[in-house]
Design a protein around this motif. Sequence first.
Motif, PDB file in Angstrom:
ATOM      1  N   ALA A 175      41.783  45.449  24.506  1.00  0.00           N
ATOM      2  CA  ALA A 175      40.474  45.147  25.098  1.00  0.00           C
ATOM      3  C   ALA A 175      40.331  43.639  25.331  1.00  0.00           C
ATOM      4  O   ALA A 175      39.868  43.205  26.393  1.00  0.00           O
ATOM      5  N   VAL A 176      40.760  42.859  24.359  1.00  0.00           N
ATOM      6  CA  VAL A 176      40.632  41.395  24.480  1.00  0.00           C
ATOM      7  C   VAL A 176      41.472  40.875  25.655  1.00  0.00           C
ATOM      8  O   VAL A 176      40.997  40.109  26.491  1.00  0.00           O
ATOM      9  N   VAL A 177      42.718  41.323  25.731  1.00  0.00           N
ATOM     10  CA  VAL A 177      43.574  40.814  26.812  1.00  0.00           C
ATOM     11  C   VAL A 177      43.105  41.355  28.163  1.00  0.00           C
ATOM     12  O   VAL A 177      43.271  40.701  29.196  1.00  0.00           O
ATOM     13  N   SER A 178      42.484  42.523  28.176  1.00  0.00           N
ATOM     14  CA  SER A 178      41.961  43.068  29.440  1.00  0.00           C
ATOM     15  C   SER A 178      40.817  42.212  29.973  1.00  0.00           C
ATOM     16  O   SER A 178      40.690  42.009  31.182  1.00  0.00           O
ATOM     17  N   VAL A 179      39.980  41.712  29.068  1.00  0.00           N
ATOM     18  CA  VAL A 179      38.916  40.795  29.500  1.00  0.00           C
ATOM     19  C   VAL A 179      39.552  39.525  30.081  1.00  0.00           C
ATOM     20  O   VAL A 179      39.161  39.039  31.148  1.00  0.00           O
ATOM     21  N   ALA A 180      40.571  39.007  29.383  1.00  0.00           N
ATOM     22  CA  ALA A 180      41.259  37.805  29.875  1.00  0.00           C
ATOM     23  C   ALA A 180      41.888  38.071  31.253  1.00  0.00           C
ATOM     24  O   ALA A 180      41.851  37.210  32.136  1.00  0.00           O
ATOM     25  N   ASP A 181      42.455  39.259  31.431  1.00  0.00           N
ATOM     26  CA  ASP A 181      43.035  39.619  32.733  1.00  0.00           C
ATOM     27  C   ASP A 181      41.979  39.533  33.840  1.00  0.00           C
ATOM     28  O   ASP A 181      42.235  39.023  34.939  1.00  0.00           O
ATOM     29  N   HIS A 182      40.797  40.084  33.558  1.00  0.00           N
ATOM     30  CA  HIS A 182      39.728  40.024  34.571  1.00  0.00           C
ATOM     31  C   HIS A 182      39.388  38.573  34.911  1.00  0.00           C
ATOM     32  O   HIS A 182      39.178  38.233  36.079  1.00  0.00           O
ATOM     33  N   LEU A 183      39.357  37.725  33.883  1.00  0.00           N
ATOM     34  CA  LEU A 183      39.008  36.319  34.142  1.00  0.00           C
ATOM     35  C   LEU A 183      40.090  35.652  34.991  1.00  0.00           C
ATOM     36  O   LEU A 183      39.790  34.814  35.843  1.00  0.00           O
ATOM     37  N   LEU A 184      41.338  36.059  34.771  1.00  0.00           N
ATOM     38  CA  LEU A 184      42.419  35.537  35.625  1.00  0.00           C
ATOM     39  C   LEU A 184      42.142  35.916  37.091  1.00  0.00           C
ATOM     40  O   LEU A 184      42.288  35.093  37.994  1.00  0.00           O
ATOM     41  N   GLY A 185      41.718  37.154  37.294  1.00  0.00           N
ATOM     42  CA  GLY A 185      41.431  37.610  38.670  1.00  0.00           C
ATOM     43  C   GLY A 185      40.300  36.852  39.320  1.00  0.00           C
ATOM     44  O   GLY A 185      40.292  36.638  40.530  1.00  0.00           O
ATOM     45  N   VAL A 186      39.339  36.431  38.505  1.00  0.00           N
ATOM     46  CA  VAL A 186      38.209  35.646  39.036  1.00  0.00           C
ATOM     47  C   VAL A 186      38.676  34.236  39.369  1.00  0.00           C
ATOM     48  O   VAL A 186      38.457  33.733  40.475  1.00  0.00           O
ATOM     49  N   VAL A 187      39.314  33.595  38.406  1.00  0.00           N
ATOM     50  CA  VAL A 187      39.612  32.158  38.522  1.00  0.00           C
ATOM     51  C   VAL A 187      40.804  31.898  39.437  1.00  0.00           C
ATOM     52  O   VAL A 187      40.792  30.979  40.249  1.00  0.00           O
ATOM     53  N   LEU A 188      41.842  32.723  39.317  1.00  0.00           N
ATOM     54  CA  LEU A 188      43.080  32.455  40.050  1.00  0.00           C
ATOM     55  C   LEU A 188      43.078  33.107  41.440  1.00  0.00           C
ATOM     56  O   LEU A 188      43.561  32.523  42.398  1.00  0.00           O
ATOM     57  N   TYR A 189      42.558  34.326  41.516  1.00  0.00           N
ATOM     58  CA  TYR A 189      42.637  35.087  42.770  1.00  0.00           C
ATOM     59  C   TYR A 189      41.342  35.040  43.584  1.00  0.00           C
ATOM     60  O   TYR A 189      41.326  35.523  44.706  1.00  0.00           O
ATOM     61  N   ASP A 190      40.253  34.520  42.983  1.00  0.00           N
ATOM     62  CA  ASP A 190      38.984  34.481  43.709  1.00  0.00           C
ATOM     63  C   ASP A 190      38.653  35.886  44.239  1.00  0.00           C
ATOM     64  O   ASP A 190      38.269  36.060  45.403  1.00  0.00           O
ATOM     65  N   ALA A 191      38.820  36.875  43.371  1.00  0.00           N
ATOM     66  CA  ALA A 191      38.750  38.267  43.816  1.00  0.00           C
ATOM     67  C   ALA A 191      37.330  38.694  44.157  1.00  0.00           C
ATOM     68  O   ALA A 191      36.361  38.230  43.568  1.00  0.00           O
ATOM     69  N   ASP A 192      37.242  39.609  45.121  1.00  0.00           N
ATOM     70  CA  ASP A 192      35.946  40.189  45.469  1.00  0.00           C
ATOM     71  C   ASP A 192      35.574  41.290  44.483  1.00  0.00           C
ATOM     72  O   ASP A 192      34.410  41.455  44.152  1.00  0.00           O
ATOM     73  N   TYR A 193      36.568  42.080  44.076  1.00  0.00           N
ATOM     74  CA  TYR A 193      36.311  43.035  42.990  1.00  0.00           C
ATOM     75  C   TYR A 193      37.599  43.259  42.204  1.00  0.00           C
ATOM     76  O   TYR A 193      38.679  42.842  42.630  1.00  0.00           O
ATOM     77  N   HIS A 194      37.453  43.936  41.052  1.00  0.00           N
ATOM     78  CA  HIS A 194      38.537  43.966  40.071  1.00  0.00           C
ATOM     79  C   HIS A 194      38.898  45.401  39.712  1.00  0.00           C
ATOM     80  O   HIS A 194      38.068  46.130  39.165  1.00  0.00           O
ATOM     81  N   MET A 195      40.134  45.787  40.023  1.00  0.00           N
ATOM     82  CA  MET A 195      40.590  47.147  39.735  1.00  0.00           C
ATOM     83  C   MET A 195      41.290  47.146  38.370  1.00  0.00           C
ATOM     84  O   MET A 195      42.359  46.553  38.207  1.00  0.00           O
ATOM     85  N   PHE A 196      40.655  47.838  37.439  1.00  0.00           N
ATOM     86  CA  PHE A 196      41.131  47.872  36.044  1.00  0.00           C
ATOM     87  C   PHE A 196      41.973  49.133  35.869  1.00  0.00           C
ATOM     88  O   PHE A 196      41.460  50.216  35.668  1.00  0.00           O
ATOM     89  N   SER A 197      43.288  48.940  35.968  1.00  0.00           N
ATOM     90  CA  SER A 197      44.201  50.078  35.950  1.00  0.00           C
ATOM     91  C   SER A 197      44.923  50.102  34.603  1.00  0.00           C
ATOM     92  O   SER A 197      46.112  49.837  34.495  1.00  0.00           O
TER      93      SER A 197
END
Lengths: 463, 219
Positions: free
Chosen positions: A273-295
């Motif tokens: 769970a902790v690393v999954s939250v960090a993954d989402h933050l990577l998608g925000v900061v690095l990819y400037d993502a519009d939305y986040h697919m949690f697979s």
Amino acid sequence: MQSNWLVEIMKRAQSGPFIKEKDFELKLIKRIKELVKEYDIKYDANDLVPADDDMADRVYQAGLQLFVEFGAYCQSTERQILFTHDEVVDIVAQAPSEVILGMGKDAVVMRHRGVEDPVRPIVHSGPTGLPASEEFHPQILLSYAQEPLVDCLGAGSVATYMGEGIIPGTPLELLGARRDASVAREAVRMAGRPGMHINDVAVPLTCSGKMAAFDPDAGLRSCDGILVSQMVELKTDYDQLSRVAHLYNVGGITVDLMTPLIGGLGGRAEGTAVVSVADHLLGVVLYDADYHMFSLTHLTYVNNTDPLGIWIQAMVGQALSRNTPIILLNDIYVVSGAGTKELLYECAAGAVVGTVCGFNMQGAGTTGGFNRDHFSGLETRFIAEVSRASLSLTRQEASKLIPKIMKFYEDTLSEPNRGRPFNEVYDVDTVQPTAEWLDMYYSVKEDMSKLGLKFEYAPRPKA
Amino acid sequence: MSVPESVHQRLTEAFIEGDVEVAEAITTEALEAGVDPLGIINEVMVPALTEVGNRFQTGEYFLPELMMAGEAAEKASKLLEDAIVASGQASEPLGTVVVGTVEGDVHDIGKNIVVTMLRAHGFNVVDLGRRVAPSAFTDAAKENNADIIGMSSLMTTTRPAIQNTVNLFEELGIRESYQLIAGGGSVTGDWATEIGIGYSEDAAGAVELCKQLMDAPSN
């Protein structure tokens, strides 16, 4: 996002701390374990959807700290791309909380959802991450696009081009990507929904392949998206970052795909769970993502409908929903295949936890991706129906309901019922489910009604 | 000198717990006390790592425990190998396995698990990493005098690269010199049989398969 941000990321990718990938992973493993202890995060098998706001916030803080300490590992340079705490917090605060997907009357607005949010999730469909045959791919995509409760379509992955195996980075990958994009475009047209958002063409594994899927007439448009992937855990490379650049150039939708493993580098439920939250933050900061697919998938079974998977989704959804404005998409991965009741029960469990905990819906990743063509639009209809029926549920109610749903399939997780291919559960001419598959659908829906879900639509049509 | 019970117990625990520093310290202490390094490998390290592999297989352990145990074993192995060389003894691995994720595929978690498990069971493993070109497999096979070549592919679109690699072994006339095996999400037993190579659906099975192939008469 400021216009020179990718330039800054490239600078950091080349100048950040050098570290061998294996050492990065070993450090990550140790730190995740420490953070789980430090933030007192505890999995409870008897409460799979905890109504514990404080723990959700602690999961977020632990994930934020992990991302600030580790950043993203760039496999191309073997360096960490690091960000300060203030940078991360600022960028997350500015992230989009809603995005328009598709165009014209078929456009939908996908929003950030809150915990126990009454706003219905947007429903994504299609065989994303699943192998499809050239023969049935067009009918399979139509089976999803024609479902009234489905909002978006993923084009899936066909491993051959005119019978020849597609090798990444070759001309066949480009031809295959354009073909699959065209098939998806034709599917939404045939469904009478030509403006429906197409969220990815999955066959290409390279940036050039993804770029080949764009064609305003016969392929992807700027209102469509492609996946920009993370490698587990917290890893990227120049090919993925190049996709971000391409999406900037064409104005397309950036979909952050992360595939954290239950039992992977995060370890048990709490660490994952902790690393999954960090993954989402990577998608925000690095990819400037519009939305986040949690697979999220289990390391062994390749699903997220086991107790650990359900708890992780519950905590990650709540953590991000409560602490960020970002748009979450839960990719329901199951071990069962089309033409089985177990598939629908698994989808129901995923739809309940996702809906209550702040996600939009994506599904279903059947058979853990092992069986070609073992999927259809009907299971996504079920996800949408269960999701709508779950809108009034509290977390406490969901936590009581899900174990009851799991009773229907938990014994099959280690020996799954992979079901049957599309052409055996649908009439491939009319693209309608067979009577047998429909009968299973209504039977499972009746089971869900008995467990207390109140569906908006009539249970079983009267004969 | 065979392995004293106190060393046996503490070192076994260190490997099973994946405690790298403790495993190194006990190994150093045991070697200084004159304990036979081959005894440590055969009586302590291999059984402990087999137990770790079993726990991973049954779901009691996850990847972090497996990786930390592998790291502890790797650090201890370096100390033990040095001691073996210094004593003039010879340590024979069960066999040499060249392993890689095939061309185009970046997914290496499964391959890494197999590498850790094979090493834990006494194989010499040459890990070529991700996106390995067919010629890199053939070169590594020759350079390392390999017994087995293991190819991994997760994606259906990278599975043809396994076939291409097998084809190159055949074209170079060295197909019969090595045992070729494959695994990963996109590979099935039927497909592997069809192209004439070995297959395992999980890491524990891969270890057993490699052991069987080493026992089997050569081609």
